[in-house]
Design a protein around this motif. Structure first.
Motif, PDB file in Angstrom:
ATOM      1  N   HIS A  38      43.255  44.933  36.875  1.00 45.47           N
ATOM      2  CA  HIS A  38      42.962  44.781  38.287  1.00 45.47           C
ATOM      3  C   HIS A  38      41.912  45.794  38.698  1.00 45.47           C
ATOM      4  CE1 HIS A  38      43.703  45.899  42.566  1.00 45.47           C
ATOM      5  NE2 HIS A  38      43.421  44.623  42.652  1.00 45.47           N
ATOM      6  N   ARG A  39      40.849  45.280  39.179  1.00 45.53           N
ATOM      7  CA  ARG A  39      39.847  46.114  39.823  1.00 45.53           C
ATOM      8  C   ARG A  39      39.419  45.373  41.075  1.00 45.53           C
ATOM      9  NH1 ARG A  39      38.794  46.109  35.168  1.00 45.53           N
ATOM     10  NH2 ARG A  39      36.959  44.824  35.146  1.00 45.53           N
ATOM     11  N   GLU A  40      39.241  46.142  42.117  1.00 39.89           N
ATOM     12  CA  GLU A  40      38.925  45.531  43.397  1.00 39.89           C
ATOM     13  C   GLU A  40      37.860  46.352  44.103  1.00 39.89           C
ATOM     14  OE1 GLU A  40      41.660  43.664  46.676  1.00 39.89           O
ATOM     15  OE2 GLU A  40      41.881  45.834  46.707  1.00 39.89           O
ATOM     16  N   GLU A  41      37.039  45.669  44.846  1.00 40.71           N
ATOM     17  CA  GLU A  41      36.102  46.317  45.754  1.00 40.71           C
ATOM     18  C   GLU A  41      36.310  45.657  47.109  1.00 40.71           C
ATOM     19  OE1 GLU A  41      33.783  48.874  47.356  1.00 40.71           O
ATOM     20  OE2 GLU A  41      34.211  48.990  45.224  1.00 40.71           O
ATOM     21  N   VAL A  42      36.272  46.447  48.146  1.00 39.05           N
ATOM     22  CA  VAL A  42      36.461  45.933  49.500  1.00 39.05           C
ATOM     23  C   VAL A  42      35.282  46.411  50.337  1.00 39.05           C
ATOM     24  CG1 VAL A  42      37.944  45.923  51.534  1.00 39.05           C
ATOM     25  CG2 VAL A  42      38.968  46.027  49.258  1.00 39.05           C
ATOM     26  N   TYR A  65      33.868  45.067  30.860  1.00 37.26           N
ATOM     27  CA  TYR A  65      35.081  44.405  30.383  1.00 37.26           C
ATOM     28  C   TYR A  65      34.902  42.908  30.184  1.00 37.26           C
ATOM     29  CZ  TYR A  65      37.637  48.713  31.228  1.00 37.26           C
ATOM     30  OH  TYR A  65      38.080  50.004  31.204  1.00 37.26           O
ATOM     31  N   GLY A  66      33.707  42.370  30.506  1.00 36.73           N
ATOM     32  CA  GLY A  66      33.450  40.948  30.323  1.00 36.73           C
ATOM     33  C   GLY A  66      34.254  40.061  31.260  1.00 36.73           C
ATOM     34  N   GLU A  67      34.445  40.526  32.489  1.00 43.56           N
ATOM     35  CA  GLU A  67      35.293  39.796  33.418  1.00 43.56           C
ATOM     36  C   GLU A  67      34.495  39.016  34.456  1.00 43.56           C
ATOM     37  OE1 GLU A  67      39.345  42.336  33.209  1.00 43.56           O
ATOM     38  OE2 GLU A  67      37.879  42.992  34.694  1.00 43.56           O
ATOM     39  N   ALA A  68      35.183  38.058  35.060  1.00 43.60           N
ATOM     40  CA  ALA A  68      34.641  37.263  36.160  1.00 43.60           C
ATOM     41  C   ALA A  68      34.963  37.985  37.462  1.00 43.60           C
ATOM     42  CB  ALA A  68      35.267  35.879  36.144  1.00 43.60           C
ATOM     43  N   VAL A  69      34.390  37.492  38.554  1.00 46.41           N
ATOM     44  CA  VAL A  69      34.653  38.067  39.872  1.00 46.41           C
ATOM     45  C   VAL A  69      35.056  36.941  40.823  1.00 46.41           C
ATOM     46  CG1 VAL A  69      33.619  39.241  41.869  1.00 46.41           C
ATOM     47  CG2 VAL A  69      33.045  39.974  39.547  1.00 46.41           C
ATOM     48  N   ARG A 127      37.488  40.827  43.488  1.00 45.28           N
ATOM     49  CA  ARG A 127      38.416  41.233  42.433  1.00 45.28           C
ATOM     50  C   ARG A 127      37.898  40.770  41.088  1.00 45.28           C
ATOM     51  NH1 ARG A 127      44.653  41.163  44.601  1.00 45.28           N
ATOM     52  NH2 ARG A 127      44.328  42.966  45.913  1.00 45.28           N
ATOM     53  N   ALA A 128      38.023  41.651  40.117  1.00 49.30           N
ATOM     54  CA  ALA A 128      37.660  41.332  38.741  1.00 49.30           C
ATOM     55  C   ALA A 128      38.846  40.654  38.072  1.00 49.30           C
ATOM     56  CB  ALA A 128      37.292  42.610  37.987  1.00 49.30           C
ATOM     57  N   VAL A 129      38.549  39.609  37.295  1.00 43.56           N
ATOM     58  CA  VAL A 129      39.595  38.824  36.645  1.00 43.56           C
ATOM     59  C   VAL A 129      39.153  38.492  35.225  1.00 43.56           C
ATOM     60  CG1 VAL A 129      40.891  36.652  36.736  1.00 43.56           C
ATOM     61  CG2 VAL A 129      40.233  37.780  38.854  1.00 43.56           C
ATOM     62  N   PRO A 130      40.017  38.727  34.226  1.00 45.79           N
ATOM     63  CA  PRO A 130      39.663  38.304  32.869  1.00 45.79           C
ATOM     64  C   PRO A 130      39.473  36.783  32.851  1.00 45.79           C
ATOM     65  CG  PRO A 130      41.591  39.735  32.843  1.00 45.79           C
ATOM     66  CD  PRO A 130      41.316  39.398  34.280  1.00 45.79           C
ATOM     67  N   PRO A 131      38.392  36.278  32.253  1.00 45.46           N
ATOM     68  CA  PRO A 131      38.138  34.830  32.283  1.00 45.46           C
ATOM     69  C   PRO A 131      39.314  33.962  31.831  1.00 45.46           C
ATOM     70  CG  PRO A 131      36.198  35.953  31.495  1.00 45.46           C
ATOM     71  CD  PRO A 131      37.286  36.998  31.617  1.00 45.46           C
ATOM     72  N   PRO A 132      40.085  34.339  30.794  1.00 45.53           N
ATOM     73  CA  PRO A 132      41.202  33.462  30.418  1.00 45.53           C
ATOM     74  C   PRO A 132      42.289  33.349  31.494  1.00 45.53           C
ATOM     75  CG  PRO A 132      40.717  35.004  28.647  1.00 45.53           C
ATOM     76  CD  PRO A 132      39.926  35.428  29.835  1.00 45.53           C
ATOM     77  N   VAL A 167      33.459  32.307  43.228  1.00 44.91           N
ATOM     78  CA  VAL A 167      33.737  32.747  41.860  1.00 44.91           C
ATOM     79  C   VAL A 167      32.429  32.944  41.101  1.00 44.91           C
ATOM     80  CG1 VAL A 167      34.857  32.136  39.685  1.00 44.91           C
ATOM     81  CG2 VAL A 167      35.924  31.486  41.851  1.00 44.91           C
ATOM     82  N   LEU A 168      32.287  34.116  40.507  1.00 46.12           N
ATOM     83  CA  LEU A 168      31.184  34.393  39.593  1.00 46.12           C
ATOM     84  C   LEU A 168      31.743  34.415  38.180  1.00 46.12           C
ATOM     85  CD1 LEU A 168      29.246  37.403  41.210  1.00 46.12           C
ATOM     86  CD2 LEU A 168      28.560  35.009  41.161  1.00 46.12           C
ATOM     87  N   THR A 169      31.079  33.739  37.273  1.00 48.26           N
ATOM     88  CA  THR A 169      31.489  33.795  35.872  1.00 48.26           C
ATOM     89  C   THR A 169      31.239  35.199  35.340  1.00 48.26           C
ATOM     90  OG1 THR A 169      29.306  33.199  35.034  1.00 48.26           O
ATOM     91  CG2 THR A 169      30.836  31.367  35.548  1.00 48.26           C
ATOM     92  N   ALA A 170      31.761  35.468  34.168  1.00 48.55           N
ATOM     93  CA  ALA A 170      31.521  36.772  33.538  1.00 48.55           C
ATOM     94  C   ALA A 170      30.024  36.979  33.299  1.00 48.55           C
ATOM     95  CB  ALA A 170      32.302  36.871  32.232  1.00 48.55           C
ATOM     96  N   ALA A 171      29.308  35.933  32.899  1.00 45.82           N
ATOM     97  CA  ALA A 171      27.862  36.048  32.663  1.00 45.82           C
ATOM     98  C   ALA A 171      27.125  36.354  33.966  1.00 45.82           C
ATOM     99  CB  ALA A 171      27.327  34.771  32.027  1.00 45.82           C
TER     100      ALA A 171
END
Length: 164
Positions: free
Chosen positions: A40-44, A154-158, A8-13, A91-95
């Motif tokens: 919300h974005r998800e991959e399964v 979108y600059g998001e984390a995973v 799942r993609a998550v905004p870092p804040p 958890v992967l950071t946005a970078a």
């Protein structure tokens, strides 16, 4: 037993380093997640996720410091569950997600397939099943590429949840 691997993609804040928060991220319905994290974005991936990992982890070497090829499926900083019998969240950071997106968009699926083919085919019916097997892995590759590309845009984390 759940054999699906969720990303799942998550905004870092919005990201929290809390097992309870991470569990809710995957247990709540999509609308509740969208309200809480602002998107919300998800991959399964199905039960072949470990073999999908092999496709990337066995990729020819690339000159990068962060090794994005090893972060596509199972990579990330573990957030351990208090119950040691349950797998950690990853958890992967946005970078890091951005580097994975770059790797995937530049990766040559045919080269990845050729490298992993001999190890994967016996698990899925051998050479006679190659068109279907290759097609399934190619589809998952396209879906992962699209997921990570949009996440990076979108600059998001995973956050990743392994099956329990």
């Amino acid at each position: 037993m759940n054999t699906y691997f969720h990303l799942r993609a998550v905004p870092p804040p919005a990201l929290r380093n809390s097992v309870n928060w991470l569990e809710r991220l995957f247990e709540d319905d999509w609308e509740a997640v969208r309200r809480r994290v602002g998107g919300h974005r998800e991959e399964v991936l199905d039960k072949r996720y470990l073999d999908q990992e092999l496709l990337y982890a066995g990729a020819p070497p690339h000159r990068t410091e962060a090794e994005p090829k090893s972060q596509v499926v199972l990579g990330g900083r573990p957030v351990f569950h208090p119950d040691r019998h349950r797998p950690p969240f990853l958890v992967l950071t946005a970078a890091q997600a951005h580097r994975v997106a770059r790797f995937l968009t530049m990766a040559d699926f045919d080269a990845l397939w050729i490298f992993a083919r001999d190890e994967l085919l016996p698990r899925y019916g051998g050479v006679t099943a190659e068109p279907e097997t290759r097609g399934a892995f190619a589809a998952a590759h396209r879906e992962l590429t699209a997921f990570y590309a949009q996440t990076a845009e979108y600059g998001e984390a995973v956050v990743k949840r392994l099956p329990a």
